[in-house]
Scaffold this active site. Structure first.
Site, PDB file in Angstrom:
ATOM      1  N   SER A 117      15.190   0.888   5.155  1.00  0.00           N
ATOM      2  CA  SER A 117      14.214   0.483   4.154  1.00  0.00           C
ATOM      3  C   SER A 117      14.406  -0.998   3.867  1.00  0.00           C
ATOM      4  O   SER A 117      15.535  -1.498   3.871  1.00  0.00           O
ATOM      5  CB  SER A 117      14.416   1.292   2.867  1.00  0.00           C
ATOM      6  OG  SER A 117      13.753   0.653   1.797  1.00  0.00           O
ATOM      7  N   GLN A 127       0.087  -1.845  -5.885  1.00  0.00           N
ATOM      8  CA  GLN A 127       0.929  -0.643  -5.851  1.00  0.00           C
ATOM      9  C   GLN A 127       2.256  -0.826  -6.583  1.00  0.00           C
ATOM     10  O   GLN A 127       3.115   0.042  -6.535  1.00  0.00           O
ATOM     11  CB  GLN A 127       1.165  -0.206  -4.411  1.00  0.00           C
ATOM     12  CG  GLN A 127       2.035  -1.108  -3.570  1.00  0.00           C
ATOM     13  CD  GLN A 127       1.973  -0.740  -2.101  1.00  0.00           C
ATOM     14  OE1 GLN A 127       0.965  -0.930  -1.434  1.00  0.00           O
ATOM     15  NE2 GLN A 127       3.058  -0.170  -1.592  1.00  0.00           N
ATOM     16  N   ARG A 139      14.281  -2.385   1.134  1.00  0.00           N
ATOM     17  CA  ARG A 139      15.018  -2.584  -0.118  1.00  0.00           C
ATOM     18  C   ARG A 139      16.517  -2.314   0.028  1.00  0.00           C
ATOM     19  O   ARG A 139      17.279  -2.582  -0.902  1.00  0.00           O
ATOM     20  CB  ARG A 139      14.450  -1.683  -1.214  1.00  0.00           C
ATOM     21  CG  ARG A 139      13.036  -2.087  -1.662  1.00  0.00           C
ATOM     22  CD  ARG A 139      12.591  -1.225  -2.834  1.00  0.00           C
ATOM     23  NE  ARG A 139      11.363  -1.703  -3.448  1.00  0.00           N
ATOM     24  CZ  ARG A 139      10.171  -1.139  -3.262  1.00  0.00           C
ATOM     25  NH1 ARG A 139      10.041  -0.106  -2.457  1.00  0.00           N
ATOM     26  NH2 ARG A 139       9.105  -1.617  -3.868  1.00  0.00           N
ATOM     27  N   HIS A 142      10.021  -0.055  11.029  1.00  0.00           N
ATOM     28  CA  HIS A 142       8.671  -0.598  11.242  1.00  0.00           C
ATOM     29  C   HIS A 142       8.419  -0.786  12.738  1.00  0.00           C
ATOM     30  O   HIS A 142       7.322  -0.484  13.238  1.00  0.00           O
ATOM     31  CB  HIS A 142       8.518  -1.958  10.557  1.00  0.00           C
ATOM     32  CG  HIS A 142       8.706  -1.944   9.066  1.00  0.00           C
ATOM     33  ND1 HIS A 142       9.796  -2.491   8.453  1.00  0.00           N
ATOM     34  CD2 HIS A 142       7.924  -1.458   8.071  1.00  0.00           C
ATOM     35  CE1 HIS A 142       9.686  -2.365   7.142  1.00  0.00           C
ATOM     36  NE2 HIS A 142       8.553  -1.724   6.882  1.00  0.00           N
TER      37      HIS A 142
HETATM   38  P1  AMP Z   1       6.694  -0.623   3.933  1.00  0.00           P
HETATM   39  O1  AMP Z   1       6.775  -1.988   4.545  1.00  0.00           O
HETATM   40  O2  AMP Z   1       7.927  -0.189   3.257  1.00  0.00           O
HETATM   41  O3  AMP Z   1       5.420  -0.412   3.158  1.00  0.00           O
HETATM   42  O4  AMP Z   1       6.557   0.368   5.192  1.00  0.00           O
HETATM   43  C1  AMP Z   1       5.522   0.226   6.133  1.00  0.00           C
HETATM   44  C2  AMP Z   1       5.457   1.448   6.993  1.00  0.00           C
HETATM   45  O5  AMP Z   1       6.685   1.613   7.696  1.00  0.00           O
HETATM   46  C3  AMP Z   1       5.237   2.725   6.184  1.00  0.00           C
HETATM   47  O6  AMP Z   1       4.333   3.569   6.876  1.00  0.00           O
HETATM   48  C4  AMP Z   1       6.627   3.300   6.117  1.00  0.00           C
HETATM   49  O7  AMP Z   1       6.634   4.696   5.938  1.00  0.00           O
HETATM   50  C5  AMP Z   1       7.193   2.915   7.466  1.00  0.00           C
HETATM   51  N1  AMP Z   1       8.657   2.904   7.426  1.00  0.00           N
HETATM   52  C6  AMP Z   1       9.439   2.273   6.514  1.00  0.00           C
HETATM   53  N2  AMP Z   1      10.749   2.551   6.752  1.00  0.00           N
HETATM   54  C7  AMP Z   1      10.779   3.365   7.832  1.00  0.00           C
HETATM   55  C8  AMP Z   1      11.822   4.016   8.569  1.00  0.00           C
HETATM   56  N3  AMP Z   1      13.102   3.886   8.234  1.00  0.00           N
HETATM   57  N4  AMP Z   1      11.480   4.789   9.630  1.00  0.00           N
HETATM   58  C9  AMP Z   1      10.178   4.935   9.978  1.00  0.00           C
HETATM   59  N5  AMP Z   1       9.144   4.363   9.325  1.00  0.00           N
HETATM   60  C10 AMP Z   1       9.440   3.589   8.264  1.00  0.00           C
END
Ligand code: AMP
Length: 437
Positions: free
Chosen positions: A332, A208, A334, A184
């Protein structure tokens, strides 16, 4: 002489530093309509922030009395910096013969593209705080600009972005669900480089999540998230509650087409409609010129690019490369739920992609043989239950016929069930890319 009290910070770390400061004050004082009331003693300081190795700064703070408008003072400071030999444009935090910062202009608050008053970082800099104390100011009583501002209300968020847009700022939006990590942060840092103001949103979006998915258990840590946002240079964190985002009568949703029908869309019915709906709502609230999404969720990125075109949001969707742990696992939120054994096994996704990547580099272009390379690696890891391995057209993730392929992205999803709760991991790579992306 009548006028407002304006405080400016002076700094120099090239040439005869003390002379640069003395000349700057003398020039300021000789301008009609500006009086230098007094100046602090000079202090010495190291560069704050990242930058090339360079000499120490001499700093001071001066009190002016003037009727000049703040933007005119800013332009004057720029001219004095140029007269002292400062070259523009120059990279950030490079050595400079003269740096003049407007710190305070009476009670004035300005937040435009060229000027923020009070100076947003004055209280973080001892080379400003020390001289202010010496001049007799009570630092606790001086106004501060809170960065990032943490905003809960959608109306307040929209109003803040409107003010920035009216001030000529390019606004960058980084939508997230929080529990932030370096992946992020990389989106926020890119937005920081490309935009005048960066808004990160933290919202675990119930639309979602399907029944039986982990909405309630999704990791949440607003305090840690705000800290990370601050480090990444974010200007505002928008963290609404569910009730604030969706009023009780809320019933409109964005319908998503074939880009959302397969892979994650097939496994999580309604997921991408929920994503597209919240992102459309965020676009409408913040009206950013640029919005940043990770290639980590490549199908989400494809769905959003399509929605942006279809609905005509006047902004650029920016895709950002995947950030990985040192062993290759894509970061991630998770991942914290993986058991130790599953965490060790989880590198199988990036290894499968690397195997297809290697085959590509050896000249393999056949769709099914490339897929078979990745399948063999996945099959060797019994802890991973594969949901899909796909090879898609990179630009929009459209399906490809069997046979030779070009400009492709491989996408893998697998489940790991050994931890406190089952975790689905996603990973992907563009084949032929120089590095992981
Ligand atoms: P999320 O909080 O999982 O919804 O992710 C928010 C944003 O961060 C989304 O656009 C994801 O694709 C991006 N994102 C999550 N993990 C990564 C990562 N390891 N590398 C780059 N971007 C990420």
């Amino acid at each position: 002489m009548a006028g407002r009290i304006v405080l400016i910070g002076l700094g120099s770390n090239v040439g005869d530093r003390a002379e640069h400061l003395r000349v700057a004050l003398q020039r300021l004082g000789s301008v009609p309509g500006i009086a230098v009331v007094r100046a602090s003693a000079v202090v010495e300081s190291e560069l704050v922030g990242d930058g090339p190795a360079q000499g120490k700064f001499l700093n001071a703070v001066a009190e002016l009395r003037t009727n000049w408008p703040a933007v005119a003072l800013l332009a004057l400071c720029g001219e004095l910096e140029t007269m002292a030999g400062r070259v523009r444009p120059a990279p950030r935090n490079h050595p400079r013969p003269l740096d003049l910062d407007l710190l305070f202009d009476g009670d004035l608050h300005i937040d435009s593209r060229e000027l923020v008053l009070p100076h947003p970082r004055w209280h973080e800099r001892e080379f400003v705080c020390g001289p202010l104390r010496e001049l007799g100011y009570d630092l606790a009583a001086l106004p501060k600009v809170e960065r990032p501002a943490v905003i809960e209300s959608p109306v307040a968020m929209a109003a803040q972005c409107s003010r920035w847009l009216a001030g000529g700022c390019v606004v960058g939006l980084v939508p997230t669900m929080g529990s932030l990590h370096r992946g992020h942060a990389s989106l926020m840092e890119l937005a920081r480089q490309e935009c005048d103001r960066v808004v990160a949103t933290i919202f675990v979006n119930p639309l979602q999540f399907g029944p039986g998915e982990d909405f309630a258990a999704y990791p949440r840590d607003l305090t840690g998230d705000v800290r990370l946002c601050k480090q990444a240079g974010v200007d505002a964190v928008f963290a609404p509650t569910v009730a604030q985002m969706y009023d009780p009568e809320f019933c409109s949703q964005v319908a998503v087409g074939p880009a959302a029908a397969t892979m994650e869309g097939a496994l999580r019915p309604g997921h991408f409609a929920g994503v597209a709906t919240v992102v459309a709502r965020l676009f409408a609230l913040a009206r950013p010129q640029r919005a940043y999404f990770g290639e980590k969720d490549a199908q989400q990125l494809a769905v959003i690019r399509r929605m942006q075109k279809d609905l005509g949001f006047p902004l650029q969707v920016v895709g950002c490369p995947i950030v990985r742990e040192t062993d290759g696992l894509a970061m991630s939120s998770r991942n914290v739920y993986l058991s130790a054994e599953d965490r060790a096994a989880s590198t199988v996704l990036s290894r499968a992609l690397a195997s297809a990547q290697f085959a590509w580099q050896q000249g393999e272009r056949d769709r099914d043989r490339l897929l078979a390379r990745a399948r063999v690696v996945m099959a060797a890891e019994p802890r991973a239950q594969v949901d899909y391995i796909e090879l898609r057209r990179d630009v929009d993730l459209a399906e490809l016929p069997a046979g030779p392929v070009a400009d492709v992205r491989m996408l893998i999803a697998a489940r790991f069930a050994g931890g406190v709760r089952p975790v689905r991991l996603l990973d992907n790579a563009r084949l032929g890319a120089g590095s992981w992306s």
